[in-house]
Design an enzyme around this catalytic site. Structure first.
Site, PDB file in Angstrom:
ATOM      1  N   LYS A  36       0.847  -1.201   0.000  1.00 10.19           N
ATOM      2  CA  LYS A  36       0.000   0.000   0.000  1.00 10.19           C
ATOM      3  C   LYS A  36       0.882   1.252   0.000  1.00 10.19           C
ATOM      4  CE  LYS A  36      -0.324  -0.346   5.055  1.00 10.19           C
ATOM      5  NZ  LYS A  36      -1.182  -0.802   6.170  1.00 10.19           N
TER       6      LYS A  36
ATOM      7  N   MET B  96      14.090  23.611   2.799  1.00 12.38           N
ATOM      8  CA  MET B  96      13.246  22.931   1.812  1.00 12.38           C
ATOM      9  C   MET B  96      14.072  22.058   0.859  1.00 12.38           C
ATOM     10  SD  MET B  96      10.517  24.486  -0.939  1.00 12.38           S
ATOM     11  CE  MET B  96       9.416  25.198   0.266  1.00 12.38           C
TER      12      MET B  96
ATOM     13  N   TYR C 172      18.508  28.352   9.147  1.00 12.33           N
ATOM     14  CA  TYR C 172      17.346  29.147   9.569  1.00 12.33           C
ATOM     15  C   TYR C 172      17.192  29.162  11.086  1.00 12.33           C
ATOM     16  CZ  TYR C 172      15.405  29.424   4.823  1.00 12.33           C
ATOM     17  OH  TYR C 172      15.185  29.687   3.509  1.00 12.33           O
TER      18      TYR C 172
ATOM     19  N   ARG D 210     -10.098   0.167  15.547  1.00 16.60           N
ATOM     20  CA  ARG D 210      -9.961   1.027  14.365  1.00 16.60           C
ATOM     21  C   ARG D 210     -10.988   0.598  13.313  1.00 16.60           C
ATOM     22  NH1 ARG D 210      -4.211   1.158  11.226  1.00 16.60           N
ATOM     23  NH2 ARG D 210      -4.891  -0.943  10.673  1.00 16.60           N
TER      24      ARG D 210
HETATM   25  C1  LIG Z   1      -0.394  -1.946   6.767  1.00 15.05           C
HETATM   26  C2  LIG Z   1      -1.027  -3.185   7.232  1.00 15.05           C
HETATM   27  C3  LIG Z   1      -0.252  -4.348   7.440  1.00 15.05           C
HETATM   28  C4  LIG Z   1       1.263  -4.345   7.367  1.00 15.05           C
HETATM   29  O1  LIG Z   1       1.779  -3.784   8.564  1.00 15.05           O
HETATM   30  P1  LIG Z   1       3.351  -3.744   8.863  1.00 15.05           P
HETATM   31  O2  LIG Z   1       3.447  -3.243  10.250  1.00 15.05           O
HETATM   32  O3  LIG Z   1       3.924  -2.765   7.883  1.00 15.05           O
HETATM   33  O4  LIG Z   1       3.848  -5.119   8.657  1.00 15.05           O
HETATM   34  C5  LIG Z   1      -0.916  -5.514   7.768  1.00 15.05           C
HETATM   35  N1  LIG Z   1      -2.258  -5.545   7.906  1.00 15.05           N
HETATM   36  C6  LIG Z   1      -3.039  -4.443   7.742  1.00 15.05           C
HETATM   37  C7  LIG Z   1      -4.506  -4.553   7.934  1.00 15.05           C
HETATM   38  C8  LIG Z   1      -2.441  -3.235   7.419  1.00 15.05           C
HETATM   39  O5  LIG Z   1      -3.214  -2.143   7.258  1.00 15.05           O
END
Ligand SMILES: *Cc1c(COP(=O)(O)O)cnc(C)c1O
Length: 364
Positions: free
Chosen positions: A35, A303, A255, A131
């Site tokens: 993702k 930046m 800065y 969640r």
């Molecule tokens: C992102 C995600 C993972 C992977 O998590 P990692 O900590 O990067 O291994 C697994 N399951 C779900 C539902 C996720 O959203």
């Protein structure tokens, strides 16, 4: 001449880390989580590198999945957050995606699809992350309803751990016990483990593991174990020194005059800034490698540039190579100086950073 800010992506290391995840859970299928554009590494390139090996890929949403399908990726793809609108369901069918289901509206939407549809549903159980997912009290009704729908071809149980990276936390065991209790009477395949659970909690491996961060070579565990020590970093973020100057005691750098020199110093300017994704909140002293020697950030990140202490690296010159993180300096260590985690460093890399892909096998 090109601006030297570059992220080198080692596809052989990515494949090594995937094979490591598989070897830790030899009886499980492994869904490579790519993702957020492969945690900033480039999802299409990663998927192409792994397409003949991966059991499946996992992404957050249908936009990310369609991008992979249009690039020719054939393996199963799981939508970890499921769908957001009913109009996605025909596309899910067309592109043959697996979808998470975490609320009643989604079940109702599936029930209204043509009876010839065949969805692969990953039903989410909330065991304490709070969640997404059905509560333990609601879960078996959701499972029964889905099981009775002609549109549902298969259901996989899914839950997600809140603290699998903290090895002395009782929470993971509580979540595991609760999952086992709720699911014991509902026969189906199951998927619980993120990277941390893949590395440290073999009881959670079950039918499908879901490794993400470990595939990028970053160890999520609070204390490394022998498995996590075998991970190989995939991204190396590097650039070059583009200017050098001498400053005297009492002068300031960058800065807001954040850094005050207390002695004469030699300062290098690096073509890398927060618009590239290097965190602006990096503290003075954040480690940086110059020509293979470890030194430190001085002053606020700008930046497009940042400054680094070259006082003890007299051989460094304009054009010297700078590693911001990578194989010699772990992103997880840099992240600690920025009050964050490696995940945000990787996903924060912006379009301006050139990506280079290498796929040379290593002698691991
Ligand atoms: C992102 C995600 C993972 C992977 O998590 P990692 O900590 O990067 O291994 C697994 N399951 C779900 C539902 C996720 O959203």
């Amino acid at each position: 001449m090109a601006r030297p800010a570059t992220a080198s992506i080692d596809l052989a290391a990515f494949k090594h880390n995937y094979a490591l995840a598989k070897s830790l859970a030899p009886h499980s299928q492994a869904i490579a989580i790519i993702k957020a554009d492969g945690y900033g590494h480039g999802a299409i390139q990663l998927a192409q590198a792994l397409d003949d090996q991966a059991d499946a890929f996992g992404v957050a949403c249908i936009e990310e999945a369609i991008e992979l399908r249009e690039a020719g990726i054939q393996r199963p793809i799981l939508l970890l957050e499921g769908f957001f609108e009913t109009s996605e369901l025909p596309l899910i069918a067309h592109y043959q995606l697996w979808t998470a289901v975490h609320n009643q509206q989604q079940i109702d939407a599936i029930a209204q699809q043509p009876e010839s549809s065949r969805f692969q549903v990953w039903l989410k159980l909330d065991t304490g992350m709070h969640r997404l997912g059905f509560s333990p009290q609601e879960y078996s009704a959701a499972f029964s309803q889905l099981s009775s729908l002609p549109q549902v071809a298969q259901i996989v149980h899914m839950t997600h751990f809140a603290c699998a990276d903290e090895l002395d936390q009782p929470k993971t065991h509580q979540q595991l016990r609760l999952s086992e209790e709720v699911l014991s009477t509902l026969p189906a395949s199951a998927s619980f483990a993120n990277s941390a659970a893949t590395l440290a909690h073999s009881r959670a491996h079950l039918d499908y593991i879901r490794p993400g961060i470990m595939l990028y070579g970053s160890d999520p565990l609070s204390q490394a174990n022998s498995a996590s020590q075998a991970l190989i970093p995939v991204m190396s973020l590097h650039s070059k020194i583009i200017a050098i100057r001498q400053v005297q005691a009492g002068e300031t750098i960058g800065y807001g005059e954040r850094f005050h020199a207390t002695k004469a110093m030699r300062i290098g300017t690096v073509a890398m800034g927060y618009a590239d994704g290097y965190p602006r909140h990096a503290k003075d002293g954040t480690p940086i490698m110059v020509d293979g020697v470890r030194t430190a950030l001085v002053g606020r990140v700008s930046m497009d540039m940042l400054m680094v202490d070259l006082t003890d690296i007299p051989e460094a010159q304009i054009g010297s190579t700078v590693e911001l993180w990578g194989k010699h300096l772990l992103a997880a260590e840099v992240a600690r100086y920025c009050d964050t985690i490696a995940y945000t460093l990787f996903t924060g890399i912006t379009r301006r950073v050139r990506k280079e892909y290498q796929d040379e096998s290593h002698n691991f």
